[in-house]
Scaffold this active site. Sequence first.
Site, PDB file in Angstrom:
ATOM      1  N   ARG A  53       0.851  -1.189   0.000  1.00 55.56           N
ATOM      2  CA  ARG A  53       0.000   0.000   0.000  1.00 55.56           C
ATOM      3  C   ARG A  53       0.888   1.241   0.000  1.00 55.56           C
ATOM      4  O   ARG A  53       1.867   1.318   0.742  1.00 55.56           O
ATOM      5  CB  ARG A  53      -0.874  -0.001   1.256  1.00 55.56           C
ATOM      6  CG  ARG A  53      -1.825   1.180   1.339  1.00 55.56           C
ATOM      7  CD  ARG A  53      -2.620   1.148   2.643  1.00 55.56           C
ATOM      8  NE  ARG A  53      -3.439   2.338   2.786  1.00 55.56           N
ATOM      9  CZ  ARG A  53      -3.771   2.871   3.958  1.00 55.56           C
ATOM     10  NH1 ARG A  53      -3.361   2.317   5.085  1.00 55.56           N
ATOM     11  NH2 ARG A  53      -4.517   3.957   4.017  1.00 55.56           N
ATOM     12  N   TYR A  55       0.594   5.488   0.152  1.00 58.50           N
ATOM     13  CA  TYR A  55      -0.354   6.583   0.353  1.00 58.50           C
ATOM     14  C   TYR A  55       0.306   7.797   0.985  1.00 58.50           C
ATOM     15  O   TYR A  55       1.422   7.734   1.495  1.00 58.50           O
ATOM     16  CB  TYR A  55      -1.547   6.135   1.196  1.00 58.50           C
ATOM     17  CG  TYR A  55      -1.230   5.594   2.574  1.00 58.50           C
ATOM     18  CD1 TYR A  55      -1.542   6.321   3.718  1.00 58.50           C
ATOM     19  CD2 TYR A  55      -0.651   4.340   2.729  1.00 58.50           C
ATOM     20  CE1 TYR A  55      -1.269   5.813   4.978  1.00 58.50           C
ATOM     21  CE2 TYR A  55      -0.384   3.821   3.983  1.00 58.50           C
ATOM     22  CZ  TYR A  55      -0.693   4.571   5.104  1.00 58.50           C
ATOM     23  OH  TYR A  55      -0.416   4.070   6.356  1.00 58.50           O
ATOM     24  N   ASP A  57       0.340  10.184   3.941  1.00 50.61           N
ATOM     25  CA  ASP A  57      -0.114  10.174   5.328  1.00 50.61           C
ATOM     26  C   ASP A  57      -0.296  11.605   5.819  1.00 50.61           C
ATOM     27  O   ASP A  57       0.037  12.569   5.138  1.00 50.61           O
ATOM     28  CB  ASP A  57       0.914   9.421   6.185  1.00 50.61           C
ATOM     29  CG  ASP A  57       0.319   8.934   7.488  1.00 50.61           C
ATOM     30  OD1 ASP A  57      -0.917   8.802   7.554  1.00 50.61           O
ATOM     31  OD2 ASP A  57       1.072   8.691   8.441  1.00 50.61           O
ATOM     32  N   GLU A  63       3.835   7.355   2.628  1.00 48.48           N
ATOM     33  CA  GLU A  63       4.011   6.163   3.455  1.00 48.48           C
ATOM     34  C   GLU A  63       3.886   4.926   2.580  1.00 48.48           C
ATOM     35  O   GLU A  63       3.032   4.852   1.712  1.00 48.48           O
ATOM     36  CB  GLU A  63       2.981   6.124   4.582  1.00 48.48           C
ATOM     37  CG  GLU A  63       3.098   4.875   5.435  1.00 48.48           C
ATOM     38  CD  GLU A  63       2.440   5.003   6.807  1.00 48.48           C
ATOM     39  OE1 GLU A  63       2.116   3.953   7.367  1.00 48.48           O
ATOM     40  OE2 GLU A  63       2.241   6.123   7.308  1.00 48.48           O
ATOM     41  N   THR A  66       4.571  -2.437   3.440  1.00 48.86           N
ATOM     42  CA  THR A  66       4.919  -3.656   2.690  1.00 48.86           C
ATOM     43  C   THR A  66       3.724  -4.592   2.630  1.00 48.86           C
ATOM     44  O   THR A  66       2.843  -4.540   3.488  1.00 48.86           O
ATOM     45  CB  THR A  66       6.067  -4.441   3.369  1.00 48.86           C
ATOM     46  OG1 THR A  66       5.591  -4.954   4.625  1.00 48.86           O
ATOM     47  CG2 THR A  66       7.305  -3.605   3.574  1.00 48.86           C
ATOM     48  N   TRP A 420      -6.847  -4.333   2.703  1.00 49.27           N
ATOM     49  CA  TRP A 420      -6.059  -5.479   3.182  1.00 49.27           C
ATOM     50  C   TRP A 420      -6.853  -6.790   3.143  1.00 49.27           C
ATOM     51  O   TRP A 420      -6.273  -7.859   2.973  1.00 49.27           O
ATOM     52  CB  TRP A 420      -5.535  -5.222   4.597  1.00 49.27           C
ATOM     53  CG  TRP A 420      -4.511  -4.133   4.655  1.00 49.27           C
ATOM     54  CD1 TRP A 420      -4.665  -2.884   5.192  1.00 49.27           C
ATOM     55  CD2 TRP A 420      -3.168  -4.171   4.140  1.00 49.27           C
ATOM     56  NE1 TRP A 420      -3.511  -2.150   5.031  1.00 49.27           N
ATOM     57  CE2 TRP A 420      -2.579  -2.910   4.397  1.00 49.27           C
ATOM     58  CE3 TRP A 420      -2.406  -5.143   3.484  1.00 49.27           C
ATOM     59  CZ2 TRP A 420      -1.260  -2.605   4.026  1.00 49.27           C
ATOM     60  CZ3 TRP A 420      -1.097  -4.835   3.116  1.00 49.27           C
ATOM     61  CH2 TRP A 420      -0.538  -3.582   3.382  1.00 49.27           C
TER      62      TRP A 420
END
Length: 453
Positions: A53, A55, A57, A63, A66, A420
């Site tokens: 992911r 993105y 932050d 950010e 893993t 996720w």
Amino acid sequence: MDRRIFGIENEYGVTCTFKGQRRLSPDEVARYLFRKVVSWGRSSNVFLRNGARLYLDVGSHPEYATPECDDVVELVTHDKAGERVLEGLLLDAEQRLHDEGIAGEIYLFKNNTDSAGNSYGCHENYLVSRAGEFSRLADVLIPFLVTRQIIVGAGKITQTPRGASYSVSQRAEHIWEGVSSATTRSRPIINTRDEPHADAEKYRRLHVIVGDSNMSETTTMLKVASCDLVLRMIEEGVVMRDLTMENPIRAIREISHDVTGRRKVRLANGREASALDIQQEYLTKARDFVDRRELSTPLIEQALDLWERGLKAVEADDLGLVDREIDWVIKWKLIERYRAKHGLPLGHPRIAQLDLAYHDIHRGRGLYYLLEKRGAVARVTTDLKIFEAKSVPPQTTRARLRGEFIRRAQERRRDFTVDWVHLKLNDQAQRTVLCKDPFRAHDERVQRLIDGM
């Protein structure tokens, strides 16, 4: 837990110089960085083909989280792949600035503090069983996490009213409590917000936010492998000495400021112990545990060996024992060599620049990478494996399902949403698969979803 899911999230520091002078705000720089991401992902919060992911932050910090890994070396590889992904965005953004007539250079730092004293983090995630008592887990883990900085810290020059000094940890100054459910306001050692990203009846996710961001592959390996061993001992009910600290927050700062590891901190039972004493206790227990349970693997032996040498190096003031493998030592040697050559005091601005440049992820410019090119630092993975990990997910965890789904959806130009645990096709049927088991790398439901595109 013999097989565990690991993950690392790193926030990166961003700055931009305009002919040496800062011109663009961090927000603007972040927009340039993520323009390419937004153009294909329609958002600054995306999942990638490798299952990770990426993105923006809070506070314009990119950010990278893993994908789920069940192997420590694979985790180190995917953490490094995150650096490469961001380096690619950086080069692309610099080209864009150039095309628009802005002579700017963008810097991304994998560190934990900026010049204004703001802190951003490196969060480690460990899947643990729901069965155990969480408070006991925290009690045993906190003294370990408070003291491990003497072997896995990233090092930092701290400016104080009494002059400059060298600390072993970047993050220690910014930790305010032991266990809490917040990550930003009051930065705890362990974050308890219960988001397992898995079957909540079976698992919980231990979210450790006290660690430094590491450039060294071997330091990251030791950080995660040693914590995994301590968790295994707790899970198996190994009897540990009570090392609960009277004030862990004061202790974490005092230990960070003492590169000798000898400063005593007060325990809750009135005794005093140094970081070296406490780490030695955990290491001895871990060695004994590995021998008794016959858990030895090449990785575990490598971690135990480095753990032992790290403590020996600090205790004997013989940092040469680990000056290719432990971040704060690698950086300290670099600084000391430079100071000796140029006759500079520790508080000199050029030394502060050196401190920062160690964490620059640009491989043509960052000092860590210059050392790597010279063969001056040890490694646990390879450039080829890191390159592959930019686009290929781990093959033995749920990340494989997510990565394959994203790859096919992008190839077929299908609209999709993932997080996720969910994979969803945004078509009329709104077909969604819930993947609650992070250990499961093959799933017929996901395969049907992929085949149906």
